[in-house]
Design an enzyme around this catalytic site. Structure first.
Site, mmCIF file in Angstrom:
data_model
loop_
_atom_site.group_PDB
_atom_site.id
_atom_site.type_symbol
_atom_site.label_atom_id
_atom_site.label_comp_id
_atom_site.label_asym_id
_atom_site.label_seq_id
_atom_site.Cartn_x
_atom_site.Cartn_y
_atom_site.Cartn_z
ATOM 1 N N SER A 121 46.559 41.061 48.276
ATOM 2 C CA SER A 121 46.420 39.951 47.334
ATOM 3 C C SER A 121 47.067 40.205 45.980
ATOM 4 O O SER A 121 47.111 39.307 45.142
ATOM 5 C CB SER A 121 44.940 39.621 47.112
ATOM 6 O OG SER A 121 44.326 40.612 46.316
ATOM 7 N N LYS A 159 41.745 42.255 40.530
ATOM 8 C CA LYS A 159 42.335 40.939 40.338
ATOM 9 C C LYS A 159 42.881 40.787 38.921
ATOM 10 O O LYS A 159 42.595 41.598 38.039
ATOM 11 C CB LYS A 159 41.282 39.850 40.567
ATOM 12 C CG LYS A 159 40.844 39.697 42.013
ATOM 13 C CD LYS A 159 41.949 39.107 42.870
ATOM 14 C CE LYS A 159 41.541 39.089 44.328
ATOM 15 N NZ LYS A 159 41.501 40.431 44.915
#
Length: 204
Positions: A121, A159
């Site tokens: 990701s 993230k």
């Protein structure tokens, strides 16, 4: 104090210096014994005696010769503490795998640890599966920072910090893989920043 063989003392110093250059860590007593060709008991007695004579520093674990001292003054050790998911949050148990020597000239002052990335990701941010990420320990982050985040369910993930939604107070965490996860983000009510990514060591 019993006399010690100067050749053995020199061999121990040479072995410790070479081992540190290759591993950025001190060798164990057993490794010294095998490398120098003496028994473990002998290598321990020599280390204690050499410490008393000021030939090296030995605290029962770490060995610092004059040469190693010159090398370590500009470096610090950071623990590799396992992996972190680059995807949906998941629980991780921290465990130190090894220590890595890092230069202060690049990373500066502060406390650091290293995580191994899992998942895809964050590929647009240059972080791929199995890469090592150097994390500076801090509890604050700016919008756009890549953070190690712990949410209200005690789950963590890596993230991009997207700030706080002013309308509902949600904390925004964004993915960095537009091909596979276009504009995907995670929203949580509570978030603890455990550190900010400062460097990526690419997997071989």
């Amino acid at each position: 104090m019993r006399s010690k063989n100067p050749e053995v003392m020199n061999a121990i110093c040479t072995f410790v210096d070479q081992y540190y250059r290759e591993h950025h860590a001190s060798p164990s007593i057993n490794e010294i014994a095998q490398g120098v060709g003496v028994s473990k008991a002998t290598s321990y007695r020599y280390l204690v005696a050499m410490n008393e004579r000021g030939m090296l520093s030995y605290d029962g674990k770490t060995i610092v010769t004059k040469q190693v001292g010159k090398c370590t003054s500009g470096y610090f050790s950071a623990p590799v503490v396992g992996s972190i998911r680059c995807g949906d949050p998941e629980r991780e148990e921290e465990s130190v795998e090894e220590y890595v020597s890092l230069p202060k000239s690049i990373f500066g002052e502060g406390k650091f640890y290293i995580l191994r990335a899992k998942g895809d990701s964050m590929v647009d941010a240059g972080i791929e599966d199995e890469d090592l990420i150097v994390i500076r320990i801090q509890d604050t982050a700016a919008v756009g920072d890549i953070v190690v985040a712990l949410d209200e369910d005690n789950e963590n993930t890596l993230k991009i910090f997207g700030g706080i939604d002013e309308e509902n107070g949600d904390v925004i965490l964004r993915y960095a893989n537009q091909t596979k996860y276009p504009d995907k983000e995670i929203r949580v009510k509570q978030l603890i920043v455990q550190g900010v990514a400062k460097h990526v060591i690419k997997a071989l």
